[in-house]
Design a protein around this motif. Structure first.
Motif, PDB file in Angstrom:
ATOM      1  N   THR A   1       0.821  -1.215   0.000  1.00  0.00           N
ATOM      2  CA  THR A   1       0.000   0.000   0.000  1.00  0.00           C
ATOM      3  C   THR A   1       0.860   1.272   0.000  1.00  0.00           C
ATOM      4  O   THR A   1       0.412   2.311  -0.472  1.00  0.00           O
ATOM      5  N   SER A   2       2.091   1.158   0.482  1.00  0.00           N
ATOM      6  CA  SER A   2       2.965   2.338   0.506  1.00  0.00           C
ATOM      7  C   SER A   2       3.430   2.718  -0.903  1.00  0.00           C
ATOM      8  O   SER A   2       3.904   3.831  -1.115  1.00  0.00           O
ATOM      9  N   HIS A   3       3.275   1.820  -1.866  1.00  0.00           N
ATOM     10  CA  HIS A   3       3.676   2.088  -3.254  1.00  0.00           C
ATOM     11  C   HIS A   3       2.512   2.590  -4.100  1.00  0.00           C
ATOM     12  O   HIS A   3       2.658   2.760  -5.306  1.00  0.00           O
ATOM     13  N   ARG A   4       1.360   2.790  -3.494  1.00  0.00           N
ATOM     14  CA  ARG A   4       0.158   3.210  -4.216  1.00  0.00           C
ATOM     15  C   ARG A   4      -0.324   4.541  -3.633  1.00  0.00           C
ATOM     16  O   ARG A   4      -0.174   4.790  -2.440  1.00  0.00           O
ATOM     17  N   ASP A   5      -0.920   5.365  -4.457  1.00  0.00           N
ATOM     18  CA  ASP A   5      -1.472   6.638  -4.002  1.00  0.00           C
ATOM     19  C   ASP A   5      -2.912   6.391  -3.554  1.00  0.00           C
ATOM     20  O   ASP A   5      -3.825   6.389  -4.373  1.00  0.00           O
ATOM     21  N   LEU A   6      -3.104   6.164  -2.253  1.00  0.00           N
ATOM     22  CA  LEU A   6      -4.417   5.765  -1.739  1.00  0.00           C
ATOM     23  C   LEU A   6      -5.065   6.812  -0.837  1.00  0.00           C
ATOM     24  O   LEU A   6      -6.107   6.543  -0.246  1.00  0.00           O
ATOM     25  N   GLU A   7      -4.475   8.001  -0.757  1.00  0.00           N
ATOM     26  CA  GLU A   7      -5.039   9.028   0.130  1.00  0.00           C
ATOM     27  C   GLU A   7      -6.473   9.387  -0.243  1.00  0.00           C
ATOM     28  O   GLU A   7      -7.315   9.567   0.630  1.00  0.00           O
ATOM     29  N   ALA A   8      -6.778   9.491  -1.531  1.00  0.00           N
ATOM     30  CA  ALA A   8      -8.136   9.839  -1.960  1.00  0.00           C
ATOM     31  C   ALA A   8      -9.103   8.676  -1.780  1.00  0.00           C
ATOM     32  O   ALA A   8     -10.294   8.883  -1.556  1.00  0.00           O
ATOM     33  N   VAL A   9      -8.595   7.453  -1.861  1.00  0.00           N
ATOM     34  CA  VAL A   9      -9.432   6.257  -1.760  1.00  0.00           C
ATOM     35  C   VAL A   9      -9.720   5.902  -0.297  1.00  0.00           C
ATOM     36  O   VAL A   9     -10.797   5.401   0.025  1.00  0.00           O
ATOM     37  N   GLU A  10      -8.789   6.188   0.588  1.00  0.00           N
ATOM     38  CA  GLU A  10      -8.880   5.768   1.992  1.00  0.00           C
ATOM     39  C   GLU A  10     -10.210   6.105   2.663  1.00  0.00           C
ATOM     40  O   GLU A  10     -10.789   5.252   3.341  1.00  0.00           O
ATOM     41  N   PRO A  11     -10.783   7.308   2.485  1.00  0.00           N
ATOM     42  CA  PRO A  11     -12.051   7.599   3.167  1.00  0.00           C
ATOM     43  C   PRO A  11     -13.208   6.692   2.730  1.00  0.00           C
ATOM     44  O   PRO A  11     -14.165   6.517   3.479  1.00  0.00           O
ATOM     45  N   THR A  12     -13.126   6.111   1.553  1.00  0.00           N
ATOM     46  CA  THR A  12     -14.214   5.253   1.058  1.00  0.00           C
ATOM     47  C   THR A  12     -14.093   3.817   1.556  1.00  0.00           C
ATOM     48  O   THR A  12     -15.031   3.039   1.400  1.00  0.00           O
ATOM     49  N   LEU A  13     -12.955   3.476   2.119  1.00  0.00           N
ATOM     50  CA  LEU A  13     -12.725   2.109   2.605  1.00  0.00           C
ATOM     51  C   LEU A  13     -13.263   1.970   4.020  1.00  0.00           C
ATOM     52  O   LEU A  13     -12.823   2.672   4.925  1.00  0.00           O
ATOM     53  N   LEU A  14     -14.209   1.058   4.189  1.00  0.00           N
ATOM     54  CA  LEU A  14     -14.831   0.855   5.498  1.00  0.00           C
ATOM     55  C   LEU A  14     -14.702  -0.601   5.920  1.00  0.00           C
ATOM     56  O   LEU A  14     -14.775  -1.503   5.071  1.00  0.00           O
ATOM     57  N   PRO A  15     -14.514  -0.850   7.209  1.00  0.00           N
ATOM     58  CA  PRO A  15     -14.486  -2.240   7.670  1.00  0.00           C
ATOM     59  C   PRO A  15     -15.736  -2.990   7.193  1.00  0.00           C
ATOM     60  O   PRO A  15     -16.838  -2.462   7.229  1.00  0.00           O
ATOM     61  N   GLY A  16     -15.517  -4.187   6.688  1.00  0.00           N
ATOM     62  CA  GLY A  16     -16.601  -5.000   6.147  1.00  0.00           C
ATOM     63  C   GLY A  16     -16.724  -4.899   4.640  1.00  0.00           C
ATOM     64  O   GLY A  16     -17.399  -5.725   4.016  1.00  0.00           O
ATOM     65  N   ASN A  17     -16.064  -3.896   4.021  1.00  0.00           N
ATOM     66  CA  ASN A  17     -16.139  -3.758   2.567  1.00  0.00           C
ATOM     67  C   ASN A  17     -15.584  -4.993   1.861  1.00  0.00           C
ATOM     68  O   ASN A  17     -14.587  -5.577   2.308  1.00  0.00           O
ATOM     69  N   LEU A  18     -16.204  -5.327   0.749  1.00  0.00           N
ATOM     70  CA  LEU A  18     -15.745  -6.421  -0.091  1.00  0.00           C
ATOM     71  C   LEU A  18     -14.467  -6.014  -0.793  1.00  0.00           C
ATOM     72  O   LEU A  18     -14.342  -4.877  -1.268  1.00  0.00           O
ATOM     73  N   LEU A  19     -13.516  -6.933  -0.864  1.00  0.00           N
ATOM     74  CA  LEU A  19     -12.282  -6.723  -1.607  1.00  0.00           C
ATOM     75  C   LEU A  19     -12.201  -7.788  -2.697  1.00  0.00           C
ATOM     76  O   LEU A  19     -12.447  -8.970  -2.440  1.00  0.00           O
ATOM     77  N   VAL A  20     -11.878  -7.362  -3.889  1.00  0.00           N
ATOM     78  CA  VAL A  20     -11.811  -8.250  -5.041  1.00  0.00           C
ATOM     79  C   VAL A  20     -10.370  -8.731  -5.201  1.00  0.00           C
ATOM     80  O   VAL A  20      -9.428  -7.929  -5.169  1.00  0.00           O
ATOM     81  N   LEU A  21     -10.200 -10.030  -5.366  1.00  0.00           N
ATOM     82  CA  LEU A  21      -8.875 -10.621  -5.560  1.00  0.00           C
ATOM     83  C   LEU A  21      -8.727 -11.035  -7.014  1.00  0.00           C
ATOM     84  O   LEU A  21      -9.638 -11.622  -7.594  1.00  0.00           O
ATOM     85  N   LYS A  22      -7.585 -10.718  -7.599  1.00  0.00           N
ATOM     86  CA  LYS A  22      -7.328 -11.071  -8.992  1.00  0.00           C
ATOM     87  C   LYS A  22      -5.910 -11.604  -9.123  1.00  0.00           C
ATOM     88  O   LYS A  22      -4.956 -10.945  -8.700  1.00  0.00           O
ATOM     89  N   ARG A  23      -5.795 -12.789  -9.689  1.00  0.00           N
ATOM     90  CA  ARG A  23      -4.465 -13.375  -9.899  1.00  0.00           C
ATOM     91  C   ARG A  23      -3.680 -12.581 -10.930  1.00  0.00           C
ATOM     92  O   ARG A  23      -4.252 -12.026 -11.872  1.00  0.00           O
ATOM     93  N   GLU A  24      -2.384 -12.513 -10.715  1.00  0.00           N
ATOM     94  CA  GLU A  24      -1.477 -11.843 -11.656  1.00  0.00           C
ATOM     95  C   GLU A  24      -0.281 -12.771 -11.913  1.00  0.00           C
ATOM     96  O   GLU A  24       0.837 -12.504 -11.480  1.00  0.00           O
TER      97      GLU A  24
END
Length: 134
Positions: free
Chosen positions: A45-68
């Motif tokens: 997460t330190s390599h990504r710009d997540l400051e704008a996204v952080e307020p939208t992230l709430l405990p219980g939110n679904l996270l999508v996993l994708k193989r790479e």
């Protein structure tokens, strides 16, 4: 009694219940369980710009996993996205082998955000990974 008079109207609530038991292809789906596989911190997460996204992230939110599998650093890499499609980071390399093998075998894995703390520009995010077992 004529065939038409022997028809019984279907209760819309029952129809909705039956329809909810079917998958997208119309096949009846058996009962499903969510099996918790691992709990971990989202890596990178330190390599990504997540400051704008952080307020939208709430405990219980679904996270999508994708193989790479083409990831040059880790062929077992699993990317983590929020529901809006923001790339948050990765499953830690030390914990990604079993989930990657399950995903490669066609199993449905997903995550749920457990907690988060913003430390400057670093987002410390804890998650759980689940497998949907049909």
């Amino acid at each position: 009694m004529s065939p038409a008079s022997s028809l019984v109207p279907i209760d819309p609530a029952l129809l909705a219940l039956i329809h909810g038991s079917f998958g997208g292809d119309g096949a009846l789906m058996p009962f499903a369980k969510e099996i918790m596989l691992i709990e971990c911190q989202i890596a990178g997460t330190s390599h990504r710009d997540l400051e704008a996204v952080e307020p939208t992230l709430l405990p219980g939110n679904l996270l999508v996993l994708k193989r790479e599998p083409q990831n040059p650093h880790d062929t077992l890499a699993i990317m983590i996205f929020d529901e809006a499609g923001h790339h948050l980071g990765y499953l830690p390399r030390a914990k990604n082998e079993a989930p990657a093998r399950l995903m490669d075998a066609g199993k449905l894995l997903f995550g749920r955000l457990e907690s988060k703390e913003l430390h400057g520009t670093w987002l410390k995010a804890q998650m759980r990974v689940f497998m949907r077992d049909f």
